[in-house]
Write a protein that holds these residues in place. Sequence first.
Motif, PDB file in Angstrom:
ATOM      1  N   MET A  92       0.800  -1.191   0.000  1.00  0.00           N
ATOM      2  CA  MET A  92       0.000   0.000   0.000  1.00  0.00           C
ATOM      3  C   MET A  92       0.848   1.264   0.000  1.00  0.00           C
ATOM      4  SD  MET A  92      -3.062  -0.130  -0.493  1.00  0.00           S
ATOM      5  CE  MET A  92      -4.704  -0.306  -0.009  1.00  0.00           C
ATOM      6  N   ALA A  93       2.050   1.194   0.553  1.00  0.00           N
ATOM      7  CA  ALA A  93       2.880   2.393   0.673  1.00  0.00           C
ATOM      8  C   ALA A  93       3.235   2.993  -0.682  1.00  0.00           C
ATOM      9  CB  ALA A  93       4.152   2.066   1.443  1.00  0.00           C
ATOM     10  N   ASP A  94       3.236   2.197  -1.738  1.00  0.00           N
ATOM     11  CA  ASP A  94       3.593   2.716  -3.053  1.00  0.00           C
ATOM     12  C   ASP A  94       2.394   3.172  -3.870  1.00  0.00           C
ATOM     13  OD1 ASP A  94       6.362   2.546  -2.859  1.00  0.00           O
ATOM     14  OD2 ASP A  94       6.374   0.452  -3.468  1.00  0.00           O
ATOM     15  N   CYS A  95       1.225   3.177  -3.289  1.00  0.00           N
ATOM     16  CA  CYS A  95       0.029   3.591  -4.040  1.00  0.00           C
ATOM     17  C   CYS A  95       0.149   5.011  -4.560  1.00  0.00           C
ATOM     18  CB  CYS A  95      -1.215   3.456  -3.180  1.00  0.00           C
ATOM     19  SG  CYS A  95      -1.709   1.751  -2.921  1.00  0.00           S
ATOM     20  N   TRP A  96       0.723   5.915  -3.762  1.00  0.00           N
ATOM     21  CA  TRP A  96       0.857   7.302  -4.218  1.00  0.00           C
ATOM     22  C   TRP A  96       1.771   7.396  -5.425  1.00  0.00           C
ATOM     23  CZ3 TRP A  96       5.518   9.741  -4.383  1.00  0.00           C
ATOM     24  CH2 TRP A  96       6.559   9.163  -3.657  1.00  0.00           C
ATOM     25  N   ARG A  97       2.828   6.572  -5.455  1.00  0.00           N
ATOM     26  CA  ARG A  97       3.743   6.589  -6.603  1.00  0.00           C
ATOM     27  C   ARG A  97       3.056   6.088  -7.855  1.00  0.00           C
ATOM     28  NH1 ARG A  97       9.795   4.918  -4.833  1.00  0.00           N
ATOM     29  NH2 ARG A  97       8.635   4.026  -3.142  1.00  0.00           N
ATOM     30  N   ARG A  98       2.292   5.017  -7.709  1.00  0.00           N
ATOM     31  CA  ARG A  98       1.551   4.477  -8.856  1.00  0.00           C
ATOM     32  C   ARG A  98       0.504   5.479  -9.337  1.00  0.00           C
ATOM     33  NH1 ARG A  98       0.462  -0.287  -5.825  1.00  0.00           N
ATOM     34  NH2 ARG A  98       2.467  -1.225  -5.517  1.00  0.00           N
ATOM     35  N   SER A  99      -0.157   6.132  -8.409  1.00  0.00           N
ATOM     36  CA  SER A  99      -1.153   7.151  -8.780  1.00  0.00           C
ATOM     37  C   SER A  99      -0.500   8.298  -9.536  1.00  0.00           C
ATOM     38  CB  SER A  99      -1.852   7.686  -7.532  1.00  0.00           C
ATOM     39  OG  SER A  99      -2.562   6.667  -6.889  1.00  0.00           O
ATOM     40  N   LEU A 100       0.672   8.690  -9.087  1.00  0.00           N
ATOM     41  CA  LEU A 100       1.389   9.771  -9.765  1.00  0.00           C
ATOM     42  C   LEU A 100       1.741   9.378 -11.193  1.00  0.00           C
ATOM     43  CD1 LEU A 100       2.795  12.531  -9.706  1.00  0.00           C
ATOM     44  CD2 LEU A 100       4.793  11.389  -8.735  1.00  0.00           C
ATOM     45  N   THR A 101       2.201   8.153 -11.389  1.00  0.00           N
ATOM     46  CA  THR A 101       2.566   7.731 -12.747  1.00  0.00           C
ATOM     47  C   THR A 101       1.340   7.662 -13.645  1.00  0.00           C
ATOM     48  OG1 THR A 101       2.447   5.375 -12.243  1.00  0.00           O
ATOM     49  CG2 THR A 101       4.583   6.446 -11.968  1.00  0.00           C
ATOM     50  N   LEU A 102       0.208   7.257 -13.078  1.00  0.00           N
ATOM     51  CA  LEU A 102      -1.017   7.253 -13.875  1.00  0.00           C
ATOM     52  C   LEU A 102      -1.403   8.670 -14.272  1.00  0.00           C
ATOM     53  CD1 LEU A 102      -3.135   4.575 -11.971  1.00  0.00           C
ATOM     54  CD2 LEU A 102      -2.124   4.373 -14.251  1.00  0.00           C
ATOM     55  N   ALA A 103      -1.283   9.597 -13.339  1.00  0.00           N
ATOM     56  CA  ALA A 103      -1.623  11.001 -13.629  1.00  0.00           C
ATOM     57  C   ALA A 103      -0.679  11.590 -14.671  1.00  0.00           C
ATOM     58  CB  ALA A 103      -1.577  11.825 -12.353  1.00  0.00           C
ATOM     59  N   LEU A 104       0.602  11.202 -14.609  1.00  0.00           N
ATOM     60  CA  LEU A 104       1.597  11.739 -15.543  1.00  0.00           C
ATOM     61  C   LEU A 104       1.628  10.976 -16.862  1.00  0.00           C
ATOM     62  CD1 LEU A 104       4.565  12.237 -13.060  1.00  0.00           C
ATOM     63  CD2 LEU A 104       3.136  14.036 -14.067  1.00  0.00           C
ATOM     64  N   GLY A 105       1.114   9.751 -16.851  1.00  0.00           N
ATOM     65  CA  GLY A 105       1.153   8.929 -18.054  1.00  0.00           C
ATOM     66  C   GLY A 105       2.534   8.388 -18.366  1.00  0.00           C
ATOM     67  N   VAL A 106       3.341   8.170 -17.317  1.00  0.00           N
ATOM     68  CA  VAL A 106       4.689   7.614 -17.493  1.00  0.00           C
ATOM     69  C   VAL A 106       4.867   6.435 -16.540  1.00  0.00           C
ATOM     70  CG1 VAL A 106       5.700   9.804 -18.249  1.00  0.00           C
ATOM     71  CG2 VAL A 106       5.732   9.214 -15.825  1.00  0.00           C
ATOM     72  N   PRO A 107       5.742   5.509 -16.882  1.00  0.00           N
ATOM     73  CA  PRO A 107       5.962   4.355 -15.999  1.00  0.00           C
ATOM     74  C   PRO A 107       6.909   4.683 -14.843  1.00  0.00           C
ATOM     75  CG  PRO A 107       7.316   4.145 -17.944  1.00  0.00           C
ATOM     76  CD  PRO A 107       6.462   5.375 -18.140  1.00  0.00           C
ATOM     77  N   LEU A 108       6.898   3.807 -13.855  1.00  0.00           N
ATOM     78  CA  LEU A 108       7.889   3.853 -12.780  1.00  0.00           C
ATOM     79  C   LEU A 108       9.138   3.126 -13.243  1.00  0.00           C
ATOM     80  CD1 LEU A 108       5.733   2.886  -9.669  1.00  0.00           C
ATOM     81  CD2 LEU A 108       6.751   5.116 -10.134  1.00  0.00           C
ATOM     82  N   GLU A 109      10.293   3.620 -12.815  1.00  0.00           N
ATOM     83  CA  GLU A 109      11.545   2.930 -13.114  1.00  0.00           C
ATOM     84  C   GLU A 109      12.582   3.304 -12.073  1.00  0.00           C
ATOM     85  OE1 GLU A 109      12.371   4.221 -17.087  1.00  0.00           O
ATOM     86  OE2 GLU A 109      13.162   6.152 -16.446  1.00  0.00           O
ATOM     87  N   LEU A 110      13.570   2.430 -11.901  1.00  0.00           N
ATOM     88  CA  LEU A 110      14.662   2.716 -10.982  1.00  0.00           C
ATOM     89  C   LEU A 110      15.532   3.793 -11.609  1.00  0.00           C
ATOM     90  CD1 LEU A 110      16.261   2.169  -8.406  1.00  0.00           C
ATOM     91  CD2 LEU A 110      17.375   0.269  -9.591  1.00  0.00           C
ATOM     92  N   HIS A 111      15.591   4.938 -10.960  1.00  0.00           N
ATOM     93  CA  HIS A 111      16.392   6.059 -11.459  1.00  0.00           C
ATOM     94  C   HIS A 111      17.865   5.697 -11.304  1.00  0.00           C
ATOM     95  CE1 HIS A 111      18.112  10.067 -11.692  1.00  0.00           C
ATOM     96  NE2 HIS A 111      16.949  10.506 -12.160  1.00  0.00           N
ATOM     97  N   PRO A 112      18.677   5.810 -12.368  1.00  0.00           N
ATOM     98  CA  PRO A 112      20.079   5.369 -12.289  1.00  0.00           C
ATOM     99  C   PRO A 112      20.888   6.097 -11.217  1.00  0.00           C
ATOM    100  CG  PRO A 112      19.533   6.150 -14.518  1.00  0.00           C
ATOM    101  CD  PRO A 112      18.314   6.281 -13.689  1.00  0.00           C
ATOM    102  N   GLN A 113      20.687   7.399 -11.073  1.00  0.00           N
ATOM    103  CA  GLN A 113      21.430   8.146 -10.048  1.00  0.00           C
ATOM    104  C   GLN A 113      20.954   7.753  -8.648  1.00  0.00           C
ATOM    105  OE1 GLN A 113      21.187  12.406 -10.388  1.00  0.00           O
ATOM    106  NE2 GLN A 113      22.689  12.744  -8.775  1.00  0.00           N
ATOM    107  N   ALA A 114      19.658   7.529  -8.493  1.00  0.00           N
ATOM    108  CA  ALA A 114      19.132   7.078  -7.199  1.00  0.00           C
ATOM    109  C   ALA A 114      19.724   5.728  -6.836  1.00  0.00           C
ATOM    110  CB  ALA A 114      17.608   7.004  -7.241  1.00  0.00           C
TER     111      ALA A 114
END
Length: 93
Positions: free
Chosen positions: A1-23
């Motif tokens: 459940m903790a990642d629901c906000w991240r998934r919601s953000l990607t849906l709103a932006l229309g982009v996928p989630l991915e591991l950021h290389p610098q992160a």
Amino acid sequence: MADCWRRSLTLALGVPLELHPQARELIQQRMRDVAAEQGVAFEPDRPDNIHRLNMGVFPRGAQIVPNPYNKIPGFSVGDVHFVPGFPVMAHPM
């Protein structure tokens, strides 16, 4: 459940989630530092270390917000900034 906000953000932006290389690099450096402080070898393939990389999964195109407290970055998407929830970490960011 903790990642629901991240998934919601990607849906709103229309982009996928991915591991950021610098992160990924920053999180792995933090894990190396902790292992060295504990006097143990850094094991990047340990399940708990692999799980920690989830902290660097951001919407595609996100920009890193550096974290001088413990290297675990936040991120920005446009004019919206996401930082860790603990004040001791978020304040310097």
